[in-house]
Enzyme design. Structure first.
Site, PDB file in Angstrom:
ATOM      1  N   ALA A  63       0.862  -1.187   0.000  1.00  0.00           N
ATOM      2  CA  ALA A  63       0.000   0.000   0.000  1.00  0.00           C
ATOM      3  C   ALA A  63       0.897   1.235   0.000  1.00  0.00           C
ATOM      4  O   ALA A  63       1.730   1.405   0.889  1.00  0.00           O
ATOM      5  CB  ALA A  63      -0.906  -0.005   1.229  1.00  0.00           C
ATOM      6  N   VAL A  99       4.281  -1.229   3.537  1.00  0.00           N
ATOM      7  CA  VAL A  99       4.239   0.195   3.216  1.00  0.00           C
ATOM      8  C   VAL A  99       5.158   0.473   2.018  1.00  0.00           C
ATOM      9  O   VAL A  99       6.357   0.208   2.064  1.00  0.00           O
ATOM     10  CB  VAL A  99       4.661   1.050   4.420  1.00  0.00           C
ATOM     11  CG1 VAL A  99       4.592   2.532   4.059  1.00  0.00           C
ATOM     12  CG2 VAL A  99       3.773   0.747   5.630  1.00  0.00           C
ATOM     13  N   LYS A 100       4.560   1.023   0.982  1.00  0.00           N
ATOM     14  CA  LYS A 100       5.285   1.282  -0.262  1.00  0.00           C
ATOM     15  C   LYS A 100       5.821   2.714  -0.232  1.00  0.00           C
ATOM     16  O   LYS A 100       5.063   3.681  -0.130  1.00  0.00           O
ATOM     17  CB  LYS A 100       4.322   1.081  -1.442  1.00  0.00           C
ATOM     18  CG  LYS A 100       4.980   0.733  -2.757  1.00  0.00           C
ATOM     19  CD  LYS A 100       3.897   0.340  -3.760  1.00  0.00           C
ATOM     20  CE  LYS A 100       4.488  -0.014  -5.106  1.00  0.00           C
ATOM     21  NZ  LYS A 100       3.416  -0.333  -6.087  1.00  0.00           N
ATOM     22  N   ILE A 101       7.143   2.825  -0.347  1.00  0.00           N
ATOM     23  CA  ILE A 101       7.845   4.101  -0.185  1.00  0.00           C
ATOM     24  C   ILE A 101       8.622   4.430  -1.464  1.00  0.00           C
ATOM     25  O   ILE A 101       9.324   3.569  -1.999  1.00  0.00           O
ATOM     26  CB  ILE A 101       8.833   4.029   0.992  1.00  0.00           C
ATOM     27  CG1 ILE A 101       8.106   3.714   2.302  1.00  0.00           C
ATOM     28  CG2 ILE A 101       9.656   5.296   1.101  1.00  0.00           C
ATOM     29  CD1 ILE A 101       7.239   4.828   2.818  1.00  0.00           C
TER      30      ILE A 101
END
Length: 223
Positions: A60, A86-88
């Site tokens: 996400a 968590v997509k960074i």
């Protein structure tokens, strides 16, 4: 090799899950918009529904591009479900955020990676996954598969735990080559995974088996 499906469409995700080969899902704001999902509450609820379908990790993506914003958004996303990753983005503050989440035990996926140097930074910051975009490199006359090869070699040499998640996988040969090169994961549309099923000799062989069976049944009935 793990297969992730790159979509926010619940029907596609369910079909891939039912096929029995799905290991996770990747999403991004563009894919959410494609499904008509907007507004923070709706987006968060949609991620929860995806997590209820799949057994593996669900990436996400944060919208913020500053360190504090990425940390705040990432913590909210991670709280949705234990499967959330968590997509960074691969930017300076993004690398800082990767390190923060690594220390907190929150899984991360470093996205928009286009060089081995960027992949090295992501691994040193403790990213769970790194996503090299091979199709987009191909679009600008650069060998995306060569990048996969480079990153896998670097990670193996220095024994980084970060997994290579090949992204922007456009077709079945991309997928096969990524597997040959040692990518840990490939994320792609469902039609690319289903494309692995296709081979003319399989169709010919099955047709012959069924034809022979029909002839044998007919002979037995007429005996």
């Amino acid at each position: 090799m793990k297969f992730f499906i790159d979509t926010a469409n619940l029907k596609e995700i369910q079909e891939a899950q039912d096929l029995g080969v799905l290991d996770g899902v990747t999403t991004n704001p563009s894919l959410m918009a494609k499904e008509g999902i907007s507004g923070k509450h709706n987006v968060m609820a949609h991620y929860a529904r995806i997590c209820d379908i799949v057994d593996g990790d669900v990436s996400a993506e944060v919208i913020a591009t500053d360190y504090e914003g990425m940390v705040a958004e990432g913590e909210e996303l991670a709280a949705i479900h234990p499967r959330i990753v968590v997509k960074i983005p691969m930017i300076k503050d993004g690398v800082r955020a990767l390190k923060y989440f690594s220390k907190q035990g929150i899984k991360t996926n470093c996205t928009l990676v286009f060089s081995s140097g960027q992949a090295l930074l992501a691994a040193k910051a403790g990213a769970t996954y790194v996503s090299p975009f091979i199709g987009r490199l191909d679009d600008v006359s650069t060998d995306g598969l060569q990048l996969i090869d480079q990153i896998v070699h670097i990670y193996n040499t220095y024994e980084f735990n970060t997994q290579v998640l090949a992204a922007s996988v456009r077709h079945t040969m991309h997928l096969i080559k990524c597997a040959e090169l040692g990518a840990d994961v490939a994320t792609c549309p469902s039609n690319v995974i289903l494309g692995l099923l296709k081979h003319p000799l399989t169709d010919i062989g099955l047709s012959k088996f069924l034809s022979d069976h029909k002839k044998a049944e007919s002979t037995a009935q007429n005996a």
